[in-house]
Design an enzyme around this catalytic site. Structure first.
Site, PDB file in Angstrom:
ATOM      1  N   GLY A  68       0.810  -1.214   0.000  1.00 57.29           N
ATOM      2  CA  GLY A  68       0.000   0.000   0.000  1.00 57.29           C
ATOM      3  C   GLY A  68       0.842   1.262   0.000  1.00 57.29           C
ATOM      4  O   GLY A  68       0.481   2.267  -0.627  1.00 57.29           O
ATOM      5  N   THR A  69       1.960   1.226   0.698  1.00 57.35           N
ATOM      6  CA  THR A  69       2.814   2.421   0.767  1.00 57.35           C
ATOM      7  C   THR A  69       3.308   2.790  -0.627  1.00 57.35           C
ATOM      8  O   THR A  69       3.221   3.954  -1.050  1.00 57.35           O
ATOM      9  CB  THR A  69       4.007   2.164   1.716  1.00 57.35           C
ATOM     10  OG1 THR A  69       3.481   1.855   3.005  1.00 57.35           O
ATOM     11  CG2 THR A  69       4.918   3.372   1.809  1.00 57.35           C
ATOM     12  N   ASN A 137      -7.548   3.874   9.100  1.00 63.69           N
ATOM     13  CA  ASN A 137      -6.928   2.722   9.754  1.00 63.69           C
ATOM     14  C   ASN A 137      -7.035   2.765  11.279  1.00 63.69           C
ATOM     15  O   ASN A 137      -7.006   1.732  11.926  1.00 63.69           O
ATOM     16  CB  ASN A 137      -5.456   2.595   9.340  1.00 63.69           C
ATOM     17  CG  ASN A 137      -4.725   3.908   9.425  1.00 63.69           C
ATOM     18  OD1 ASN A 137      -5.072   4.870   8.751  1.00 63.69           O
ATOM     19  ND2 ASN A 137      -3.713   3.975  10.276  1.00 63.69           N
ATOM     20  N   ALA A 186      -2.119  -6.459  -0.001  1.00 63.28           N
ATOM     21  CA  ALA A 186      -2.505  -7.864   0.231  1.00 63.28           C
ATOM     22  C   ALA A 186      -2.605  -8.210   1.707  1.00 63.28           C
ATOM     23  O   ALA A 186      -3.504  -8.947   2.117  1.00 63.28           O
ATOM     24  CB  ALA A 186      -1.488  -8.788  -0.442  1.00 63.28           C
ATOM     25  N   HIS A 187      -1.674  -7.688   2.529  1.00 64.90           N
ATOM     26  CA  HIS A 187      -1.634  -8.192   3.905  1.00 64.90           C
ATOM     27  C   HIS A 187      -2.754  -7.652   4.780  1.00 64.90           C
ATOM     28  O   HIS A 187      -2.942  -8.108   5.902  1.00 64.90           O
ATOM     29  CB  HIS A 187      -0.252  -7.963   4.544  1.00 64.90           C
ATOM     30  CG  HIS A 187       0.067  -6.565   4.949  1.00 64.90           C
ATOM     31  ND1 HIS A 187       0.086  -6.170   6.259  1.00 64.90           N
ATOM     32  CD2 HIS A 187       0.398  -5.468   4.231  1.00 64.90           C
ATOM     33  CE1 HIS A 187       0.429  -4.887   6.332  1.00 64.90           C
ATOM     34  NE2 HIS A 187       0.621  -4.442   5.110  1.00 64.90           N
ATOM     35  N   THR A 223      11.387  -7.052 -11.416  1.00 63.55           N
ATOM     36  CA  THR A 223      10.715  -8.357 -11.513  1.00 63.55           C
ATOM     37  C   THR A 223       9.689  -8.470 -10.390  1.00 63.55           C
ATOM     38  O   THR A 223      10.024  -8.281  -9.218  1.00 63.55           O
ATOM     39  CB  THR A 223      11.758  -9.491 -11.375  1.00 63.55           C
ATOM     40  OG1 THR A 223      12.731  -9.306 -12.387  1.00 63.55           O
ATOM     41  CG2 THR A 223      11.107 -10.859 -11.504  1.00 63.55           C
ATOM     42  N   CYS A 308       4.185   3.830  15.677  1.00 61.96           N
ATOM     43  CA  CYS A 308       4.972   4.038  14.468  1.00 61.96           C
ATOM     44  C   CYS A 308       5.989   2.910  14.342  1.00 61.96           C
ATOM     45  O   CYS A 308       6.033   2.008  15.170  1.00 61.96           O
ATOM     46  CB  CYS A 308       5.633   5.406  14.477  1.00 61.96           C
ATOM     47  SG  CYS A 308       6.776   5.607  15.817  1.00 61.96           S
TER      48      CYS A 308
HETATM   49  N1  PLP Z   1      -2.732   2.958   3.934  1.00 61.86           N
HETATM   50  C1  PLP Z   1      -3.388   2.588   5.041  1.00 61.86           C
HETATM   51  C2  PLP Z   1      -4.714   3.199   5.340  1.00 61.86           C
HETATM   52  C3  PLP Z   1      -2.828   1.660   5.910  1.00 61.86           C
HETATM   53  O1  PLP Z   1      -3.478   1.316   7.018  1.00 61.86           O
HETATM   54  C4  PLP Z   1      -1.560   1.118   5.592  1.00 61.86           C
HETATM   55  C5  PLP Z   1      -0.893   0.169   6.513  1.00 61.86           C
HETATM   56  O2  PLP Z   1      -1.031   0.238   7.718  1.00 61.86           O
HETATM   57  C6  PLP Z   1      -0.919   1.521   4.409  1.00 61.86           C
HETATM   58  C7  PLP Z   1      -1.542   2.449   3.602  1.00 61.86           C
HETATM   59  C8  PLP Z   1       0.407   0.969   4.006  1.00 61.86           C
HETATM   60  O3  PLP Z   1       0.249  -0.316   3.453  1.00 61.86           O
HETATM   61  P1  PLP Z   1       1.483  -1.338   3.397  1.00 61.86           P
HETATM   62  O4  PLP Z   1       1.706  -1.815   4.791  1.00 61.86           O
HETATM   63  O5  PLP Z   1       1.018  -2.432   2.478  1.00 61.86           O
HETATM   64  O6  PLP Z   1       2.647  -0.602   2.847  1.00 61.86           O
END
Ligand code: PLP
Length: 369
Positions: A68-69, A137, A186-187, A223, A308
């Site tokens: 997600g990041t 979150n 995914a996680h 890759t 954090c």
């Molecule tokens: N966005 C939100 C709202 C999240 O809660 C998180 C992870 O805690 C992320 C983005 C980041 O995702 P990732 O851990 O897959 O990088």
């Protein structure tokens, strides 16, 4: 151990584990033209098709990322790079850190975006890229993304949506949301850590963050992790198949928790439509850190929404933005995983009530000490 920290990461689903392990044995690189490469490519493309179709999106507009990041970073750096950025005040750090020069959009006390402020900002300035999360979150509060998209588009803005906490938990459709890009991971839905995706709406261009061998249609060099992608897709399919039942189970357990913790002195942070699995609970006068430690000693894993990467407990920018700074240091996040049981919740409640009662007793004794 009772694991109630699903918003940090969900336990791996068995379907994801099986798919991941099977794909680890594929020797080929998906970019190779030979049979081994084609077999690996088939896994990646089948996964792309399943996930994109499940979200009502075009598989050709989906870019696999490391999570997600990266998906958020890619959107905020790569979409409409010349435009000003407007970012919700309660966004995850993945979005905030990727848009340092952004203007912050306020939220109303419930935790949802302030739509009047959004409109006002869009009317005032040059065309923007707006970033707003679907579900928060820390609090689970949902934003009315379709309404936000309509406001953005009326004023010539594009909308990026961080749907990391929603994907797999609530039904989602890219076109119905009206998002121009969507980040998922995914996680957070029972897949492996370290894989996610950015999904683009038709007509949206993106500059790559990572240059390389032209993978992902030139949008992301490198890759891809074939096994992680296979696990992602298996988790996505399993999460979606179980979604209605899981959500109903979570709604019932969430109501049960609230009915027990509010009389024990807890305050629920956030209001309105919320993820069914998430509760942000403040216990005024008891630091979040003390609560986490007490619950950990009782074998219960929860988090402070603001933990954090150093593991320290910080002050929540989310609760502060909601005007709840007085509660920000005493709030914990309870987030139910896909495989939570009623007895997990009862064990948490026992530990929580003990903690709250001990605090009350100490407070009542204090004047006589
Ligand atoms: N966005 C939100 C709202 C999240 O809660 C998180 C992870 O805690 C992320 C983005 C980041 O995702 P990732 O851990 O897959 O990088």
């Amino acid at each position: 151990m009772i694991y109630l920290d699903a918003n940090a990461t969900e336990p791996l689903r068995p379907e994801a584990r099986a798919a991941l392990i099977a794909a680890l044995d594929l020797p080929g690189n998906p970019a190779s033209v030979h049979a081994a490469g084609r077999a690996a490519r088939r896994v990646v493309e089948t996964a792309r098709e399943s996930i994109a179709k499940g979200l009502g999106a075009d598989p050709g507009l989906m870019v696999f990322t490391s999570g997600g990041t990266e998906a958020n970073s890619m959107a905020l750096h790569g979409i409409a790079p010349g435009r000003r950025r407007l970012v919700g005040a309660t966004e995850h750090d993945a979005v905030r850190a990727a848009s340092l020069a952004a203007e912050t959009l306020p939220v109303v006390p419930t935790g949802a975006l302030d739509l009047a402020a959004l409109t006002q900002r869009l009317v005032q300035g040059t065309p923007a890229l707006v970033a707003v999360m679907l579900a928060n979150n820390e609090t689970g509060v949902l934003n009315p993304i379709a309404d936000i998209a309509a406001i953005c588009h009326t004023h010539g803005a594009l909308l990026h949506v961080d749907a990391v906490q929603t994907c797999g938990r609530l039904a989602m459709d890219m076109a119905a949301l009206g998002a121009d890009s969507l980040a998922i991971s995914a996680h957070k839905l029972g897949g492996p850590k370290g894989v996610g995706a950015l999904i683009l709406a038709p007509g949206i261009d993106i500059n790559p963050l990572m240059l390389g061998g032209g993978q992902e249609r030139g949008r992301r060099g490198g890759t891809p992790s074939v096994a992680a992608i296979a696990g992602f897709s298996a988790a996505f399919i399993a999460a979606n198949a179980a979604q209605t039942a899981t959500a109903a189970h979570h709604v019932a357990l969430r109501a049960h928790v609230l009915a027990q913790v509010i009389p024990a002195g807890a305050v629920l942070c956030g209001a309105g439509p919320t993820l069914p699995n998430t509760l942000c609970l403040a216990l005024p006068g008891v630091s979040a850190e003390a609560q986490l430690i007490a619950l950990d000693l009782a074998g219960v894993c929860v988090s402070s929404g603001a933990a954090c990467s150093s593991g320290k407990v910080g002050r929540s920018h989310v609760l502060t933005a909601m005007g709840l700074e007085a509660l920000a240091g005493s709030a914990i996040r309870v987030s139910l995983p896909w495989n939570v049981t009623a007895s997990d919740v009862d064990n948490f409640l026992h530990a929580y009530r003990t903690l709250a009662a001990r605090t009350r007793a100490t407070r009542d004794l204090a004047p006589t000490l």
